[in-house]
Motif scaffolding. Structure first.
Motif, mmCIF file in Angstrom:
data_model
loop_
_atom_site.group_PDB
_atom_site.id
_atom_site.type_symbol
_atom_site.label_atom_id
_atom_site.label_comp_id
_atom_site.label_asym_id
_atom_site.label_seq_id
_atom_site.Cartn_x
_atom_site.Cartn_y
_atom_site.Cartn_z
ATOM 1 N N UNK A 111 0.817 -1.228 0.000
ATOM 2 C CA UNK A 111 0.000 0.000 0.000
ATOM 3 C C UNK A 111 0.844 1.269 0.000
ATOM 4 N N UNK A 112 2.101 1.170 0.431
ATOM 5 C CA UNK A 112 3.014 2.318 0.422
ATOM 6 C C UNK A 112 3.844 2.315 -0.862
ATOM 7 N N UNK A 113 4.438 3.461 -1.199
ATOM 8 C CA UNK A 113 5.445 3.454 -2.266
ATOM 9 C C UNK A 113 6.581 2.515 -1.844
ATOM 10 N N UNK A 114 7.234 1.918 -2.809
ATOM 11 C CA UNK A 114 8.273 0.936 -2.458
ATOM 12 C C UNK A 114 9.375 0.944 -3.507
ATOM 13 N N UNK A 115 10.509 0.368 -3.136
ATOM 14 C CA UNK A 115 11.663 0.315 -4.042
ATOM 15 C C UNK A 115 12.388 -1.015 -3.871
ATOM 16 N N UNK A 116 12.646 -1.676 -4.994
ATOM 17 C CA UNK A 116 13.456 -2.899 -4.997
ATOM 18 C C UNK A 116 14.780 -2.621 -5.687
ATOM 19 N N UNK A 117 15.858 -3.097 -5.107
ATOM 20 C CA UNK A 117 17.197 -2.846 -5.650
ATOM 21 C C UNK A 117 17.965 -4.167 -5.721
ATOM 22 N N UNK A 118 18.586 -4.421 -6.854
ATOM 23 C CA UNK A 118 19.472 -5.580 -7.012
ATOM 24 C C UNK A 118 20.878 -5.090 -7.304
ATOM 25 N N UNK A 119 21.861 -5.646 -6.616
ATOM 26 C CA UNK A 119 23.264 -5.347 -6.903
ATOM 27 C C UNK A 119 23.768 -6.386 -7.899
ATOM 28 N N UNK A 120 24.280 -5.913 -9.020
ATOM 29 C CA UNK A 120 24.805 -6.804 -10.056
ATOM 30 C C UNK A 120 26.337 -6.738 -9.986
ATOM 31 N N UNK A 121 26.946 -7.878 -9.744
ATOM 32 C CA UNK A 121 28.410 -7.935 -9.593
ATOM 33 C C UNK A 121 29.073 -7.918 -10.966
ATOM 34 N N UNK A 122 29.489 -6.727 -11.361
ATOM 35 C CA UNK A 122 30.021 -6.531 -12.720
ATOM 36 C C UNK A 122 31.466 -6.078 -12.694
ATOM 37 N N UNK A 123 32.108 -6.181 -11.545
ATOM 38 C CA UNK A 123 33.387 -5.503 -11.390
ATOM 39 C C UNK A 123 34.495 -6.484 -10.976
ATOM 40 N N UNK A 124 35.008 -7.219 -11.947
ATOM 41 C CA UNK A 124 36.057 -8.206 -11.654
ATOM 42 C C UNK A 124 37.346 -7.534 -11.187
ATOM 43 N N UNK A 125 37.544 -6.305 -11.603
ATOM 44 C CA UNK A 125 38.774 -5.613 -11.247
ATOM 45 C C UNK A 125 38.787 -5.255 -9.761
ATOM 46 N N UNK A 126 37.737 -4.619 -9.288
ATOM 47 C CA UNK A 126 37.723 -4.163 -7.895
ATOM 48 C C UNK A 126 37.098 -5.179 -6.940
ATOM 49 N N UNK A 127 36.210 -6.051 -7.476
ATOM 50 C CA UNK A 127 35.620 -7.085 -6.609
ATOM 51 C C UNK A 127 35.493 -8.370 -7.428
ATOM 52 N N UNK A 128 34.284 -8.755 -7.842
ATOM 53 C CA UNK A 128 34.110 -9.952 -8.660
ATOM 54 C C UNK A 128 33.017 -9.669 -9.690
ATOM 55 N N UNK A 129 33.032 -10.426 -10.757
ATOM 56 C CA UNK A 129 31.978 -10.313 -11.772
ATOM 57 C C UNK A 129 31.300 -11.666 -11.928
ATOM 58 N N UNK A 130 30.013 -11.707 -11.610
ATOM 59 C CA UNK A 130 29.259 -12.967 -11.759
ATOM 60 C C UNK A 130 27.776 -12.657 -11.689
#
Lengths: 316, 316
Positions: free
Chosen positions: A259-278
């Motif tokens: 019933x309230x406004x809402x927000x869904x967020x997904x983190x996409x691991x796209x950074x093999x250089x600084x972290x990982x990509x998968x």
């Protein structure tokens, strides 16, 4: 002087001025603006965050597995029965395939049982804190903070500064995460929802304590995430942040039929250089395929780690 | 003028100046005085309260049973299968002995299942609120507020004004209590711990919801109260208030072996004139015998309702 003041005042300095950041800020400004028609009162500003792969790195293996291995190594020399367990031997040999075999991952459950049950909750907390004090990521270096994401820590602060209550909702062990969630994330024990087993009340020598058992296991993942949220919070969140298919139901519960406004967020691991990509083929856990596929039709924000974040891992 | 100002400033006007009040005030002043050596930081000021018989009356029968009867009466005419259930017939005939028979109280569990499961959590909340709006206590009159204890509502406010977080920890249904706990007690849903069953995530027609099931029942009473407290709060409370043997383990967990100063409080129903008088032989539930016997050696405060409270039931 003016420029640096402006920079210091930015609540999300590690988020580049791109669509993800803009959507998050627009949402927060909307629900906190009295009389906006989409105003949400503070008590209802519940934001839920997955942990592994969302607040901290889950590669090359989930951090909690490092605790398991640490405990098995520490105890095996003094505990012959533990040392002779085939699954302990598989774990110490790094044979994760053996632990993950079968539908129910019986090997993994066995080593979790051996390291997470049988002691009091106070003892367990001491063990986790002793392990945390010496933790070192194989790639990112020393300290648990080294594997946490700076942009996410900024986001937690930003939300709390705007009257949100921030919860962790993770498949990780609740008691495990509670030992450091306040320090790392500013999230107190009562706002940590995770996997649990029953404890048992024991009263001996005038001291009451709770002993961790293997009974009544609750695995706080996938369809169980909304179940855990309702059981523990009793409100529907207005914001959910995750990074895998294990978070899909939590994002759906948050954004579909709210019933309230809402927000869904997904983190996409796209950074093999600084972290990982998968995504569909993660190192160990954190598969992201179906949730990514439905994200556009659900209106969820997909954070592109490489493009959207100017910093990734927390300085240490 | 001065006298009335002083009265208005008393945070516990319904507590007579006797030992119970003095012990509570001394405890709160001690743990909130920085540098007192017994100072407790705000985050650790967790106070847990039983509900039935502690925050509101549990006589002549627990309030939640009135909801059960109301729902059975409302639904029986339209639902022949429900109406033909022997335990529904026993309940509607007022045969509580039949419901309570046996070690597991199978009849009671049956009517609880029929009235508390099968619907979504949103639907259930609407049903509880509809029932609450027409509730009338057989002796005390209309409205749920009419069965709550004024001194306890003052105590909840007093504690919160001193930086405590107040939780309800009750054998009553969590979803049941959450429908009115904010209104009656100022306790939000996330601070209500009670009996639960699993919910099931359902996504249909673009709406996500949780359906209440009968699975994985958790009865938040007796030895399970500390278990529920740890699972949900993850901290040991510093204050616990109850009125029956069902609260004994909760008070023990709070007061025995706590690294912080702590306080245990038992409400003794001694006031047949203004409420009810019972301990070892309660009307339906709320037996107080063993907890009362151990109270002196545990250092727990025993509130004598007739002597200690100048008001009992909330004005309505």
């Amino acid at each position: 002087m003016h420029a640096s003041t402006a920079v210091a005042a930015d609540p999300l300095p590690s988020w580049r001025d791109r669509a993800s950041r803009q959507a998050i800020v627009a949402f927060v400004e909307k629900v906190t603006a009295r009389g906006s028609g989409e105003y949400v009162e503070e008590a209802e500003r519940i934001a839920v965050f997955d942990n592994d792969g969302t607040l901290w790195s889950e590669a090359p293996m989930p951090v909690q597995m490092d605790f398991v291995l640490h405990e098995l190594k520490r105890r095996a020399p003094q505990e012959p029965e533990l040392a002779s367990d085939p699954m302990v031997q598989a774990a110490l040999a790094g044979d994760f395939d053996a632990l993950m075999a079968g539908q129910s991952h019986a090997g993994l459950l066995r080593v979790l049982q051996l390291t997470h049950t049988g002691m009091t909750t106070d003892d367990f907390r001491r063990r986790v804190r002793a392990w945390a004090a010496q933790y070192r990521h194989p790639r990112f270096g020393a300290g648990l903070a080294a594997v946490t994401y700076t942009p996410m820590r900024e986001l937690l602060d930003y939300l709390r500064n705007n009257g949100f209550t921030t919860y962790i909702v993770s498949g990780g062990g609740a008691d495990f995460m509670r030992a450091f969630a306040q320090e790392l994330y500013g999230v107190p024990p009562e706002q940590v929802i995770g996997s649990t087993t029953d404890t048992e009340f024991v009263l001996a020598d005038g001291v009451a304590a709770l002993r961790k058992t293997s009974e009544r296991m609750f695995i706080d993942d996938k369809l169980a995430k909304p179940v855990g949220i309702h059981e523990r919070i009793g409100r529907r969140p207005v914001m959910a942040v995750g990074n895998s298919d294990g978070d899909q139901a939590m994002l759906e519960y948050t954004t579909l039929g709210n019933p309230h406004p809402s927000l869904g967020v997904l983190v996409h691991h796209t950074d093999a250089r600084r972290e990982y990509a998968y995504d569909a083929s993660p190192p160990v856990s954190g598969r992201l395929a179906n949730a990514l596929a439905v994200a556009p039709s659900r209106g969820w924000i997909v954070v592109d780690m490489a493009a959207d974040w100017s910093n990734v891992l927390h300085p240490h």
